[in-house]
Design a protein around this motif. Structure first.
Motif, PDB file in Angstrom:
ATOM      1  N   ARG A 123      -6.631  -5.988 -23.232  1.00 34.32           N
ATOM      2  CA  ARG A 123      -6.112  -6.992 -22.305  1.00 34.32           C
ATOM      3  C   ARG A 123      -6.458  -6.517 -20.900  1.00 34.32           C
ATOM      4  O   ARG A 123      -5.977  -5.477 -20.437  1.00 34.32           O
ATOM      5  CB  ARG A 123      -4.600  -7.159 -22.462  1.00 34.32           C
ATOM      6  CG  ARG A 123      -4.184  -7.742 -23.807  1.00 34.32           C
ATOM      7  CD  ARG A 123      -2.812  -8.388 -23.705  1.00 34.32           C
ATOM      8  NE  ARG A 123      -2.853  -9.527 -22.785  1.00 34.32           N
ATOM      9  CZ  ARG A 123      -1.781  -9.997 -22.136  1.00 34.32           C
ATOM     10  NH1 ARG A 123      -0.608  -9.413 -22.279  1.00 34.32           N
ATOM     11  NH2 ARG A 123      -1.888 -11.035 -21.323  1.00 34.32           N
ATOM     12  N   LEU A 124      -7.300  -7.286 -20.211  1.00 37.79           N
ATOM     13  CA  LEU A 124      -7.843  -6.888 -18.915  1.00 37.79           C
ATOM     14  C   LEU A 124      -7.457  -7.903 -17.851  1.00 37.79           C
ATOM     15  O   LEU A 124      -7.574  -9.114 -18.061  1.00 37.79           O
ATOM     16  CB  LEU A 124      -9.370  -6.796 -18.978  1.00 37.79           C
ATOM     17  CG  LEU A 124      -9.968  -5.819 -19.993  1.00 37.79           C
ATOM     18  CD1 LEU A 124     -11.484  -5.999 -20.060  1.00 37.79           C
ATOM     19  CD2 LEU A 124      -9.625  -4.388 -19.621  1.00 37.79           C
ATOM     20  N   ASN A 174     -21.185 -13.912  -8.660  1.00 33.97           N
ATOM     21  CA  ASN A 174     -20.788 -15.172  -9.293  1.00 33.97           C
ATOM     22  C   ASN A 174     -21.122 -15.164 -10.779  1.00 33.97           C
ATOM     23  O   ASN A 174     -20.342 -15.656 -11.606  1.00 33.97           O
ATOM     24  CB  ASN A 174     -21.468 -16.351  -8.596  1.00 33.97           C
ATOM     25  CG  ASN A 174     -20.863 -16.646  -7.240  1.00 33.97           C
ATOM     26  OD1 ASN A 174     -19.703 -16.336  -6.979  1.00 33.97           O
ATOM     27  ND2 ASN A 174     -21.648 -17.241  -6.353  1.00 33.97           N
ATOM     28  N   GLU A 175     -22.271 -14.605 -11.134  1.00 34.12           N
ATOM     29  CA  GLU A 175     -22.636 -14.510 -12.548  1.00 34.12           C
ATOM     30  C   GLU A 175     -21.704 -13.549 -13.285  1.00 34.12           C
ATOM     31  O   GLU A 175     -21.267 -13.830 -14.414  1.00 34.12           O
ATOM     32  CB  GLU A 175     -24.087 -14.052 -12.686  1.00 34.12           C
ATOM     33  CG  GLU A 175     -24.558 -13.802 -14.113  1.00 34.12           C
ATOM     34  CD  GLU A 175     -24.609 -15.050 -14.979  1.00 34.12           C
ATOM     35  OE1 GLU A 175     -24.864 -14.927 -16.192  1.00 34.12           O
ATOM     36  OE2 GLU A 175     -24.389 -16.163 -14.447  1.00 34.12           O
ATOM     37  N   LEU A 176     -21.379 -12.424 -12.663  1.00 33.74           N
ATOM     38  CA  LEU A 176     -20.452 -11.482 -13.289  1.00 33.74           C
ATOM     39  C   LEU A 176     -19.084 -12.127 -13.495  1.00 33.74           C
ATOM     40  O   LEU A 176     -18.452 -11.956 -14.548  1.00 33.74           O
ATOM     41  CB  LEU A 176     -20.316 -10.229 -12.423  1.00 33.74           C
ATOM     42  CG  LEU A 176     -21.553  -9.335 -12.302  1.00 33.74           C
ATOM     43  CD1 LEU A 176     -21.331  -8.254 -11.242  1.00 33.74           C
ATOM     44  CD2 LEU A 176     -21.910  -8.692 -13.633  1.00 33.74           C
ATOM     45  N   GLY A 177     -18.616 -12.871 -12.490  1.00 36.38           N
ATOM     46  CA  GLY A 177     -17.332 -13.555 -12.628  1.00 36.38           C
ATOM     47  C   GLY A 177     -17.356 -14.583 -13.741  1.00 36.38           C
ATOM     48  O   GLY A 177     -16.396 -14.705 -14.517  1.00 36.38           O
ATOM     49  N   ARG A 178     -18.450 -15.337 -13.837  1.00 38.32           N
ATOM     50  CA  ARG A 178     -18.572 -16.333 -14.908  1.00 38.32           C
ATOM     51  C   ARG A 178     -18.519 -15.665 -16.277  1.00 38.32           C
ATOM     52  O   ARG A 178     -17.833 -16.143 -17.196  1.00 38.32           O
ATOM     53  CB  ARG A 178     -19.888 -17.093 -14.746  1.00 38.32           C
ATOM     54  CG  ARG A 178     -20.078 -18.224 -15.753  1.00 38.32           C
ATOM     55  CD  ARG A 178     -21.486 -18.783 -15.695  1.00 38.32           C
ATOM     56  NE  ARG A 178     -22.470 -17.837 -16.208  1.00 38.32           N
ATOM     57  CZ  ARG A 178     -22.699 -17.630 -17.509  1.00 38.32           C
ATOM     58  NH1 ARG A 178     -21.992 -18.282 -18.429  1.00 38.32           N
ATOM     59  NH2 ARG A 178     -23.618 -16.762 -17.893  1.00 38.32           N
ATOM     60  N   LEU A 179     -19.216 -14.540 -16.422  1.00 38.33           N
ATOM     61  CA  LEU A 179     -19.228 -13.836 -17.702  1.00 38.33           C
ATOM     62  C   LEU A 179     -17.853 -13.272 -18.039  1.00 38.33           C
ATOM     63  O   LEU A 179     -17.443 -13.270 -19.207  1.00 38.33           O
ATOM     64  CB  LEU A 179     -20.271 -12.716 -17.669  1.00 38.33           C
ATOM     65  CG  LEU A 179     -21.736 -13.172 -17.665  1.00 38.33           C
ATOM     66  CD1 LEU A 179     -22.660 -11.986 -17.432  1.00 38.33           C
ATOM     67  CD2 LEU A 179     -22.084 -13.869 -18.982  1.00 38.33           C
ATOM     68  N   ASP A 189     -13.103 -13.825 -21.776  1.00 34.04           N
ATOM     69  CA  ASP A 189     -11.638 -13.720 -21.817  1.00 34.04           C
ATOM     70  C   ASP A 189     -11.085 -12.546 -21.024  1.00 34.04           C
ATOM     71  O   ASP A 189     -10.033 -11.995 -21.365  1.00 34.04           O
ATOM     72  CB  ASP A 189     -11.137 -13.643 -23.269  1.00 34.04           C
ATOM     73  CG  ASP A 189     -11.401 -14.937 -24.028  1.00 34.04           C
ATOM     74  OD1 ASP A 189     -11.335 -16.007 -23.392  1.00 34.04           O
ATOM     75  OD2 ASP A 189     -11.690 -14.870 -25.232  1.00 34.04           O
ATOM     76  N   VAL A 190     -11.774 -12.163 -19.967  1.00 33.67           N
ATOM     77  CA  VAL A 190     -11.181 -11.266 -18.983  1.00 33.67           C
ATOM     78  C   VAL A 190     -10.399 -12.146 -18.012  1.00 33.67           C
ATOM     79  O   VAL A 190     -10.931 -13.137 -17.506  1.00 33.67           O
ATOM     80  CB  VAL A 190     -12.258 -10.469 -18.222  1.00 33.67           C
ATOM     81  CG1 VAL A 190     -11.633  -9.674 -17.081  1.00 33.67           C
ATOM     82  CG2 VAL A 190     -13.015  -9.552 -19.168  1.00 33.67           C
ATOM     83  N   GLU A 191      -9.146 -11.816 -17.761  1.00 33.37           N
ATOM     84  CA  GLU A 191      -8.355 -12.625 -16.831  1.00 33.37           C
ATOM     85  C   GLU A 191      -8.746 -12.255 -15.398  1.00 33.37           C
ATOM     86  O   GLU A 191      -8.408 -11.171 -14.908  1.00 33.37           O
ATOM     87  CB  GLU A 191      -6.862 -12.405 -17.052  1.00 33.37           C
ATOM     88  CG  GLU A 191      -6.009 -13.366 -16.229  1.00 33.37           C
ATOM     89  CD  GLU A 191      -4.533 -13.272 -16.548  1.00 33.37           C
ATOM     90  OE1 GLU A 191      -3.723 -13.754 -15.723  1.00 33.37           O
ATOM     91  OE2 GLU A 191      -4.181 -12.710 -17.611  1.00 33.37           O
ATOM     92  N   LEU A 192      -9.473 -13.138 -14.746  1.00 31.53           N
ATOM     93  CA  LEU A 192      -9.931 -12.935 -13.370  1.00 31.53           C
ATOM     94  C   LEU A 192      -9.107 -13.846 -12.468  1.00 31.53           C
ATOM     95  O   LEU A 192      -9.214 -15.072 -12.543  1.00 31.53           O
ATOM     96  CB  LEU A 192     -11.419 -13.259 -13.254  1.00 31.53           C
ATOM     97  CG  LEU A 192     -12.020 -13.294 -11.846  1.00 31.53           C
ATOM     98  CD1 LEU A 192     -11.858 -11.947 -11.138  1.00 31.53           C
ATOM     99  CD2 LEU A 192     -13.499 -13.700 -11.904  1.00 31.53           C
TER     100      LEU A 192
END
Length: 603
Positions: free
Chosen positions: A64-65, A152-157, A162-165
């Motif tokens: 859980r991240l 932006n690509e890292l955030g999308r991935l 299912d990393v809670e950003l």
């Protein structure tokens, strides 16, 4: 739990001991369930935090991240952050470890290596400058990055996996827990606040230094330099600065795709082409040679460029209406007394811990190395292992690597106007990077250095050799007063050891083969150091009329470590000949190339 506590529990009667242990088990269980508990909370969602989240997710899919990021997403593509060039470690991490190959190849620019143009009097004609770079693309690809596009690509991935950003949020309070309990964080999102708990906390907030400030871990370094940079919405290309056919034809690729450096006394200027169509231009200067006040606004930076790099300024002046931003960073270099704590279950990654210098683009490399060590510690901890000792080992190793890297920059900016010394230094620095740091990372050995005494001993030996060679460059510059005539210095294909070290990073090696390779590289760097020192002494040995030169050569001849390095060169040069062309010592100096790669062997 302390050792004394464990002893007291062991002394209890069996029934009492069982009752207490059940109570201890129940308390963490309550804390580690529910929607506001996470295995790892990462404070900061820039490139360091987002890559760490993806790395943890890849290695531990069930974690859980939570990533807490101050900025809203998407961030601006071009005018976001500095740090737009990768070298081999970061490229391997992004492409091969995290699986971003398609993004890098299609949405970023493949880089044509680093390229340097050394000052020659008025710097009005690029063909009259010594050029150092590669004539061909080396096989291990590196990239120029639009940082906003990458993040932006890292955030999308992260969201996809299912990393809670949580963007547009801030960590308002951190309560680091005692052993066996959970950390507590208070996070604000707009006008709302929530409290979360975490087994591990990682600071990736960059120069906000949340944990470094909280724990009093700041550490000053002896490297004082400043930087200013801006992006221009026009692809300025150094290849268009001249029509000279010979100059144009001496490289096979497009120079504009290199990380281009305009080098001068105490400074360098970067020009980095970006996939968005913009170019990043930066001034980096030693604080002792160039006052920050000379270039800390756009207007002052333009005046500074007109004085020191007039050809660059003339090109830039035609596109001033396309300047997109302007940023500065004063006294940017710093270190940290600790980056990993296994008992406290916290870590620092990226600029939240250590930042050295932008030359050679080490920032993303240190993120890659640091993240790999964090992932190792978190995984072993969640498997039930006490990682207190492992974290201490990782922490010591990471900070030692940073200290070796720092010596490349500290007190070295004065050399940047000396093309003779800097040409050899850049080749040495690049070879050392490939043969030591690159080999360790590509082979996933940083987290296992301590398990191999021979590798650890070789790394200690290499530390001493590297530091002595960096000091030698300064000493050599003190007696090297001849100017190089304009020429091209190829740092890759004509040099047998460079080709071997670059390609060898990705070889498939067993544990025994890796130890043998690392030992062979250690001997190679001793030999190269001895070759450099012997050649410089031979070149200047006849200057009997200059007392300063004579005194310096005599000091070298009395130095025990230099004696060992020269002996290593004399011992190995026939069995394992190395190219001489990396030492460019002016007109009349011998720079014969050993042209066959096969002549460099790993014993």
């Amino acid at each position: 739990m302390t050792r004394q506590t464990r002893v007291r529990i062991a002394d209890l009667p069996a029934a009492k001991r069982a009752q207490l242990l059940e109570a201890l088990k129940a308390k963490p269980a309550a804390e580690t369930t529910g929607p506001n508990h996470y295995d790892v909370v990462i404070m900061g969602g820039g490139v360091a935090g987002l890559t760490l989240a993806l790395h943890l997710r890849k290695v531990r899919p069930q974690l859980r991240l939570l990533v807490v990021e101050r900025l809203e997403h998407p961030v601006p593509e071009t005018t976001h952050k500095v740090g737009e060039s990768t070298v081999e470690i970061a490229a391997h991490y992004l492409r091969d470890v995290l699986g971003l190959g398609e993004h890098l190849e299609q949405r970023q620019i493949r880089k044509f290596g680093l390229r340097m143009f050394f000052s020659n009097h008025d710097n009005t004609d690029i063909t009259q400058r010594v050029e150092l770079g590669s004539s061909v693309f080396p096989p291990h690809a590196t990239y120029q990055l639009d940082r906003g596009r990458l993040e932006n690509e890292l955030g999308r991935l992260c969201v996809e996996q299912d990393v809670e950003l949580v963007t547009g949020s801030r960590v308002q309070q951190i309560d680091l827990a005692a052993e066996g309990t959970q950390h507590r964080l208070r996070v604000s999102v707009g006008d709302e606040e929530r409290e979360v708990s975490a087994g591990w906390v990682v600071d990736a907030t960059g120069r906000n230094h949340l944990l470094q400030r909280k724990l009093g871990l700041q550490k000053e370094v002896g490297h004082a330099a400043n930087a200013a940079w801006f992006r221009v919405g026009h692809p300025i290309d150094v290849s268009t600065w001249t029509d000279d056919a010979d100059w144009q034809g001496r490289v096979e690729g497009r120079r504009e795709l290199s990380t281009n450096h305009l080098m001068g006394p105490g400074y360098w200027v970067w020009l980095i082409r970006l996939a968005s169509g913009s170019i990043s231009i930066g001034i980096v200067a030693d604080a002792k040679r160039h006052s920050f006040d000379e270039f800390n606004t756009l207007e002052r930076a333009l005046v500074w460029l007109a004085e020191h790099e007039p050809q660059c300024h003339a090109e830039l002046r035609q596109h001033l209406d396309k300047v997109q931003d302007f940023r500065v960073m004063k006294d940017y270099s710093y270190s940290c007394d600790q980056v990993f704590d296994g008992n406290g279950r916290w870590c620092l990654t990226g600029e939240s811990g250590i930042f050295l210098d932008p030359l050679y683009s080490p920032g993303l490399d240190l993120i890659a190395i640091g993240n790999s060590l964090v992932v190792d510690l978190v995984g072993r901890s969640l498997d039930g292992e006490d990682v207190t000792a492992a974290a201490a080992i990782h922490d010591s190793l990471f900070r030692r690597i940073a200290e070796i890297w720092l010596a490349i920059y500290e007190n070295q900016y004065s050399l940047m106007g000396n093309a003779t010394v800097m040409s050899s230094k850049v080749i040495w620095d690049t070879a050392f990077y490939w043969g030591v740091f690159g080999l360790l990372f590509f082979q996933d050995r940083f987290r296992r250095v301590a398990t191999s005494p021979t590798v650890a001993n070789d790394l200690a030996r290499l530390t001493g050799v590297s530091n002595r060679v960096q000091a030698f460059f300064r000493e050599w510059a003190g007696i090297e007063d001849r100017e190089l005539e304009p020429r091209f210095v190829d740092l890759y294909s004509p040099l047998n050891f460079m080709v071997k070290l670059h390609g060898g990073m990705a070889d498939e090696l067993t544990d025994a083969q890796f130890a043998e390779r690392f030992a062979a590289n250690t001997r190679l760097f001793e030999q190269l150091a001895g070759q450099l020192i012997s050649t410089v002494i031979e070149t200047h040995g006849g200057r009997y009329e200059d007392d300063h030169v004579v005194a310096q050569i005599q000091a070298w001849q009395r130095d025990p470590l230099i004696g060992e390095l020269v002996a290593a060169y004399r011992r190995d040069r026939r069995r394992n000949p190395t190219s001489e062309g990396w030492m460019v010592l002016g007109a009349g100096s011998a720079t014969n190339h050993v042209s066959t790669i096969e002549e460099v062997t790993y014993a």
